[in-house]
Write a protein that holds these residues in place. Structure first.
Motif, short mmCIF file in Angstrom:
data_model
loop_
_atom_site.label_atom_id
_atom_site.label_comp_id
_atom_site.label_asym_id
_atom_site.label_seq_id
_atom_site.Cartn_x
_atom_site.Cartn_y
_atom_site.Cartn_z
N UNK A 1 -25.72 -14.82 46.26
CA UNK A 1 -26.74 -15.35 47.17
C UNK A 1 -27.70 -14.23 47.54
N UNK A 2 -29.00 -14.48 47.42
CA UNK A 2 -30.02 -13.51 47.86
C UNK A 2 -30.60 -14.02 49.18
N UNK A 3 -30.74 -13.11 50.13
CA UNK A 3 -31.32 -13.45 51.42
C UNK A 3 -32.61 -12.65 51.56
N UNK A 4 -33.74 -13.35 51.66
CA UNK A 4 -35.03 -12.70 51.83
C UNK A 4 -35.14 -12.10 53.22
N UNK A 5 -35.49 -10.81 53.26
CA UNK A 5 -35.59 -10.12 54.55
C UNK A 5 -36.93 -9.43 54.68
N UNK A 6 -37.30 -9.16 55.93
CA UNK A 6 -38.52 -8.38 56.12
C UNK A 6 -38.22 -6.89 56.19
N UNK A 7 -36.96 -6.53 56.44
CA UNK A 7 -36.61 -5.12 56.64
C UNK A 7 -35.19 -4.79 56.17
N UNK A 8 -34.62 -5.59 55.28
CA UNK A 8 -33.23 -5.49 54.84
C UNK A 8 -32.25 -5.71 55.99
N UNK A 9 -32.71 -6.37 57.08
CA UNK A 9 -31.83 -6.68 58.20
C UNK A 9 -32.06 -8.08 58.75
N UNK A 10 -33.32 -8.48 58.86
CA UNK A 10 -33.71 -9.73 59.49
C UNK A 10 -34.33 -10.66 58.46
N UNK A 11 -33.92 -11.93 58.47
CA UNK A 11 -34.44 -12.88 57.50
C UNK A 11 -35.95 -13.02 57.66
N UNK A 12 -36.64 -12.94 56.54
CA UNK A 12 -38.11 -13.05 56.51
C UNK A 12 -38.52 -14.50 56.78
N UNK A 13 -39.73 -14.65 57.31
CA UNK A 13 -40.20 -15.98 57.68
C UNK A 13 -41.03 -16.66 56.60
N UNK A 14 -41.34 -16.01 55.51
CA UNK A 14 -42.15 -16.62 54.46
C UNK A 14 -41.53 -16.28 53.11
N UNK A 15 -40.73 -17.21 52.58
CA UNK A 15 -39.98 -16.95 51.36
C UNK A 15 -40.80 -16.51 50.18
N UNK A 16 -41.95 -17.13 49.96
CA UNK A 16 -42.77 -16.82 48.80
C UNK A 16 -43.42 -15.46 48.84
N UNK A 17 -43.54 -14.87 50.03
CA UNK A 17 -44.18 -13.55 50.17
C UNK A 17 -43.17 -12.42 50.38
N UNK A 18 -41.90 -12.75 50.45
CA UNK A 18 -40.86 -11.77 50.73
C UNK A 18 -40.68 -10.80 49.57
N UNK A 19 -40.53 -9.53 49.91
CA UNK A 19 -40.35 -8.49 48.87
C UNK A 19 -38.97 -7.86 48.90
N UNK A 20 -38.22 -8.06 49.97
CA UNK A 20 -36.92 -7.40 50.12
C UNK A 20 -35.81 -8.44 50.26
N UNK A 21 -34.83 -8.36 49.39
CA UNK A 21 -33.71 -9.30 49.40
C UNK A 21 -32.40 -8.53 49.44
N UNK A 22 -31.50 -9.00 50.30
CA UNK A 22 -30.12 -8.54 50.28
C UNK A 22 -29.37 -9.48 49.35
N UNK A 23 -28.50 -8.94 48.50
CA UNK A 23 -27.73 -9.77 47.57
C UNK A 23 -26.26 -9.72 48.00
N UNK A 24 -25.67 -10.90 48.13
CA UNK A 24 -24.28 -11.03 48.57
C UNK A 24 -23.46 -11.78 47.53
N UNK A 25 -22.20 -11.42 47.42
CA UNK A 25 -21.20 -12.25 46.77
C UNK A 25 -20.53 -12.99 47.90
N UNK A 26 -20.45 -14.31 47.78
CA UNK A 26 -19.91 -15.10 48.89
C UNK A 26 -19.23 -16.35 48.37
N UNK A 27 -18.25 -16.79 49.14
CA UNK A 27 -17.63 -18.08 48.89
C UNK A 27 -17.13 -18.63 50.22
#
Length: 142
Positions: free
Chosen positions: A3-29
């Protein structure tokens, strides 16, 4: 599942998915805490809003993308890539993933102007696009 989570600062979820440049990648179940396994940092020309469906993209390595508000175009674009788009009002990446698995995640409303591009240079297709802001999102007031 990746799962990739779009962030504005590698900490807080970004508010505009299409313009996001930073994603945290998680393995999750379900039932387990998500584990951060990597990060994706896109160049300005790689933001998902500007990238066509036909060429490979770093985001293709995930099955789910979680972002703040995103328009119907972004959602359709992710689905064409075989990626499930998830929008949320949640700002914490781990809480968002947990909520998604639990079925309790509150989705973000679709933006009021889902095809709004009055922020920059003209493109050949008649739309106007500008470079995203420093944090990968549109500058405020746009």
């Amino acid at each position: 599942m990746r799962i990739a989570v779009g962030t504005k600062d590698f900490q807080t979820i970004a508010t505009h998915g299409g313009r996001t440049r930073r994603f945290l990648v998680y393995e999750a179940e379900a039932g387990f805490d998500p584990v951060e396994t990597g990060r994706i940092e896109l160049g300005e020309e790689e933001v998902l809003h500007l990238c066509g469906d036909g060429r490979p993209h770093p985001i293709d390595a995930v099955q789910v993308v979680v972002t703040g508000s995103s328009g119907a175009g972004f959602v359709a674009h992710m689905r064409r890539r075989g990626i499930e788009p998830v929008t949320t009002l949640e700002t914490d990446p781990v809480r968002a993933i947990r909520g998604w698995f639990a079925g309790t995640l509150v989705p973000a409303p679709e933006p009021e102007h889902p095809h709004d591009h009055h922020d920059g240079a003209d493109r050949q297709d008649g739309h106007r696009h500008g470079a995203p802001g420093r944090d990968g999102e549109r500058p405020s007031g746009i």
